[in-house]
Design a protein around this motif. Structure first.
Motif, PDB file in Angstrom:
ATOM      1  N   ALA A 119      69.974   3.444 -18.069  1.00 59.11           N
ATOM      2  CA  ALA A 119      70.897   4.048 -17.103  1.00 59.11           C
ATOM      3  C   ALA A 119      70.839   3.261 -15.806  1.00 59.11           C
ATOM      4  CB  ALA A 119      70.540   5.508 -16.849  1.00 59.11           C
ATOM      5  N   SER A 120      71.893   3.399 -15.001  1.00 60.34           N
ATOM      6  CA  SER A 120      71.961   2.707 -13.714  1.00 60.34           C
ATOM      7  C   SER A 120      71.828   3.662 -12.539  1.00 60.34           C
ATOM      8  CB  SER A 120      73.286   1.952 -13.585  1.00 60.34           C
ATOM      9  OG  SER A 120      73.384   0.923 -14.539  1.00 60.34           O
ATOM     10  N   LEU A 121      72.533   4.803 -12.623  1.00 57.37           N
ATOM     11  CA  LEU A 121      72.539   5.760 -11.520  1.00 57.37           C
ATOM     12  C   LEU A 121      72.101   7.128 -12.048  1.00 57.37           C
ATOM     13  CD1 LEU A 121      75.877   4.589  -9.798  1.00 57.37           C
ATOM     14  CD2 LEU A 121      73.533   3.890  -9.263  1.00 57.37           C
ATOM     15  N   ASN A 122      72.888   8.152 -11.783  1.00 55.45           N
ATOM     16  CA  ASN A 122      72.539   9.504 -12.239  1.00 55.45           C
ATOM     17  C   ASN A 122      73.426   9.963 -13.385  1.00 55.45           C
ATOM     18  OD1 ASN A 122      74.827   9.736 -10.404  1.00 55.45           O
ATOM     19  ND2 ASN A 122      74.555  11.942 -10.580  1.00 55.45           N
ATOM     20  N   LYS A 171      85.130  12.925 -13.123  1.00 54.10           N
ATOM     21  CA  LYS A 171      84.099  12.880 -12.086  1.00 54.10           C
ATOM     22  C   LYS A 171      83.781  11.426 -11.762  1.00 54.10           C
ATOM     23  CE  LYS A 171      80.418  13.434 -15.556  1.00 54.10           C
ATOM     24  NZ  LYS A 171      79.234  14.214 -15.975  1.00 54.10           N
ATOM     25  N   PRO A 172      83.190  11.154 -10.613  1.00 55.59           N
ATOM     26  CA  PRO A 172      82.938   9.764 -10.225  1.00 55.59           C
ATOM     27  C   PRO A 172      81.789   9.112 -10.977  1.00 55.59           C
ATOM     28  CG  PRO A 172      82.112  11.265  -8.550  1.00 55.59           C
ATOM     29  CD  PRO A 172      82.886  12.101  -9.520  1.00 55.59           C
ATOM     30  N   ASP A 173      80.779   9.900 -11.355  1.00 57.35           N
ATOM     31  CA  ASP A 173      79.563   9.333 -11.947  1.00 57.35           C
ATOM     32  C   ASP A 173      79.568   9.452 -13.467  1.00 57.35           C
ATOM     33  OD1 ASP A 173      79.486  12.083 -11.606  1.00 57.35           O
ATOM     34  OD2 ASP A 173      77.309  12.172 -11.475  1.00 57.35           O
ATOM     35  N   VAL A 277      77.385   9.034  -3.218  1.00 55.31           N
ATOM     36  CA  VAL A 277      78.245   9.758  -2.280  1.00 55.31           C
ATOM     37  C   VAL A 277      78.785  11.057  -2.863  1.00 55.31           C
ATOM     38  CG1 VAL A 277      78.880   7.703  -0.980  1.00 55.31           C
ATOM     39  CG2 VAL A 277      80.234   8.357  -2.975  1.00 55.31           C
ATOM     40  N   TRP A 278      78.793  11.187  -4.183  1.00 51.42           N
ATOM     41  CA  TRP A 278      79.273  12.428  -4.805  1.00 51.42           C
ATOM     42  C   TRP A 278      78.215  13.524  -4.748  1.00 51.42           C
ATOM     43  CZ3 TRP A 278      79.143   7.626  -7.059  1.00 51.42           C
ATOM     44  CH2 TRP A 278      78.031   7.337  -7.847  1.00 51.42           C
ATOM     45  N   ASP A 279      76.956  13.147  -4.485  1.00 51.43           N
ATOM     46  CA  ASP A 279      75.889  14.138  -4.321  1.00 51.43           C
ATOM     47  C   ASP A 279      74.724  13.474  -3.588  1.00 51.43           C
ATOM     48  OD1 ASP A 279      73.964  16.092  -4.414  1.00 51.43           O
ATOM     49  OD2 ASP A 279      74.270  16.593  -6.525  1.00 51.43           O
ATOM     50  N   MET A 280      74.789  13.497  -2.268  1.00 50.43           N
ATOM     51  CA  MET A 280      73.781  12.809  -1.465  1.00 50.43           C
ATOM     52  C   MET A 280      72.412  13.485  -1.525  1.00 50.43           C
ATOM     53  SD  MET A 280      75.136  10.060  -0.232  1.00 50.43           S
ATOM     54  CE  MET A 280      74.220   9.537   1.224  1.00 50.43           C
ATOM     55  N   SER A 281      72.338  14.655  -2.151  1.00 49.83           N
ATOM     56  CA  SER A 281      71.038  15.318  -2.297  1.00 49.83           C
ATOM     57  C   SER A 281      70.189  14.664  -3.386  1.00 49.83           C
ATOM     58  CB  SER A 281      71.225  16.803  -2.618  1.00 49.83           C
ATOM     59  OG  SER A 281      71.780  16.974  -3.920  1.00 49.83           O
TER      60      SER A 281
END
Length: 404
Positions: A119-122, A171-173, A277-281
């Motif tokens: 995986a790369s991100l979330n 969704k973006p991710d 940016v879609w979930d900075m938490s």
């Protein structure tokens, strides 16, 4: 006889204890990963058994890679990923390493962090590795140069996976399979697709991006690939390595402000989070601040083009309406995108009424070409203004259609 038997049993017991005590804690795994594995397996809770199976049921030659993944994976993956998922990922990553000369030449540090990760991100954890290896292998199997391999994957991916940029995506991710199911993705989803495609055929890749351009005009994500020890950027819709419309924006990034810096993703823990940016938490995606490289690239390219006489200076001003002048409060701060034919070549935010009268949105563009300036006016309408730029510097005045 009884005494001898008892003594023999006692000696065998101590010998067994000695052997157990000397046995390696994680057979086939380098010592440097042992403490991290202890911590990760403890944190995995009930899923510990899956991670131990993944580590124990692969060849010794692959155990360092598996240990790297387990030690660095986020908590969600420690608790959820199955042995089957991890073993399949490892199998085809090492198959790529054995298949391509550019992957064979990589040191473990690069292979582990930029090829091996699942995986790369979330994004959702898809089991994409085998499918992507089979999809992209025919396009690189006869290639011996990594640059040619990068170009082949980059030029063909849109047709292979049948995914295009579209803001109507769910969704973006999105994960690769989520984007392929919809046939659409955002810039982040496209970047995830391309990095996975590169990794599937052993090309070191990661995602780069910024939470915001320097002028608050929006965010963006793209890809990086490693060639001969140097990182280069590219995109799902390629213009060539280190060539894209966004360099003029990335080149103005601020490394000291996390919001305006340029970040590159990492699987290995770094202490800094990638800005989602879609979930900075979400803070569990590691990142490296690579702003300096983009600033340097932009400055070098601009100096080279200006010195060669290829470029001409372009100033962009936004006024309330065509009856206004530069004085007073007639200037407006508005986002403007600049296109040459269908390709975006730049953009930025025009200066507002409180900025210096000599402060303009300035770009350097090719001479003797027609450009489209796109913005949204005061009525909410998208406006396209075409201007032909010749040999001399030009000041372009645009109008917001504000009624007074």
């Amino acid at each position: 006889m009884g005494k001898i038997s008892a003594l023999s049993v006692l000696l065998l017991f101590f010998a067994a204890m000695f052997i157990v005590g000397c046995a390696p804690k994680y057979p086939g795994v380098p010592e440097k990963y042992h403490a991290g594995l202890d911590e990760a397996l403890q944190a995995a809770g009930e899923n510990r058994v899956e991670l131990e199976m993944a580590l124990n049921e692969i060849p010794d030659s692959q155990k360092s890679g598996m240990a790297f993944l387990i030690v660095n994976m986020p908590q969600r993956d420690l608790e959820e990923l199955s042995a089957g998922f991890l073993k399949a990922n490892i199998e085809y990553a090492y198959k790529a390493r054995a298949s391509f000369p550019w992957t064979m030449a990589l040191p473990d540090s690069v292979f582990f962090n930029e090829v091996l990760p699942y995986a790369s991100l979330n994004e959702h954890r898809d089991n994409w590795r085998e499918k992507f290896f089979n999809l992209f292998y025919p396009y690189v199997k006869d290639v011996v140069d990594i640059r040619a391999a990068i170009d082949s994957v980059n030029q063909n991916i849109a047709n292979i996976v049948n995914v295009e940029y579209n803001t109507n995506r769910e969704k973006p991710d999105q994960s690769p399979f989520e984007s392929m199911k919809q046939n659409m993705a955002s810039c982040s989803g496209l970047s995830i697709l391309l990095t996975d495609a590169f990794r599937a055929v052993g090309i070191p890749s990661r995602i780069a991006g910024t939470a915001s351009w320097h002028d608050d005009r929006g965010n963006h994500s793209w890809n990086e690939v490693l060639v001969d020890g140097q990182w280069y950027f590219t995109e799902y819709y390629p213009s060539g390595l280190n060539k894209s419309w966004f360099l003029s924006d990335a080149g103005k990034a601020d490394k000291n402000n996390p919001k305006y810096a340029v970040w590159a993703s990492s699987f290995k823990k770094t202490g800094d989070p990638f800005p989602l940016v879609w979930d900075m938490s979400i803070k569990y995606v590691p990142a490296v601040n690579v702003t300096d490289r983009y600033v340097r690239l932009y400055q070098e390219q601009q100096k080279s083009k200006v010195a060669s006489g290829e470029l001409v200076e372009l100033e962009i001003i936004m006024l309330k309406n065509d009856k206004c002048s530069l004085v007073g409060d007639d200037r407006m701060a508005v986002n403007v995108d600049v296109f040459k034919a269908e390709e975006q070549v730049g953009g930025g935010r025009t200066s507002g009424p409180t900025q210096d009268l000599n402060d303009f949105l300035t770009l350097f563009v090719d001479k003797n070409a027609t450009y489209t300036f796109r913005y949204t006016n005061a009525k909410g309408e998208i406006v396209n203004v075409d201007k032909t730029i010749e040999e001399d510097p030009l000041q372009v005045r645009l109008y917001m259609s504000v009624e007074e």
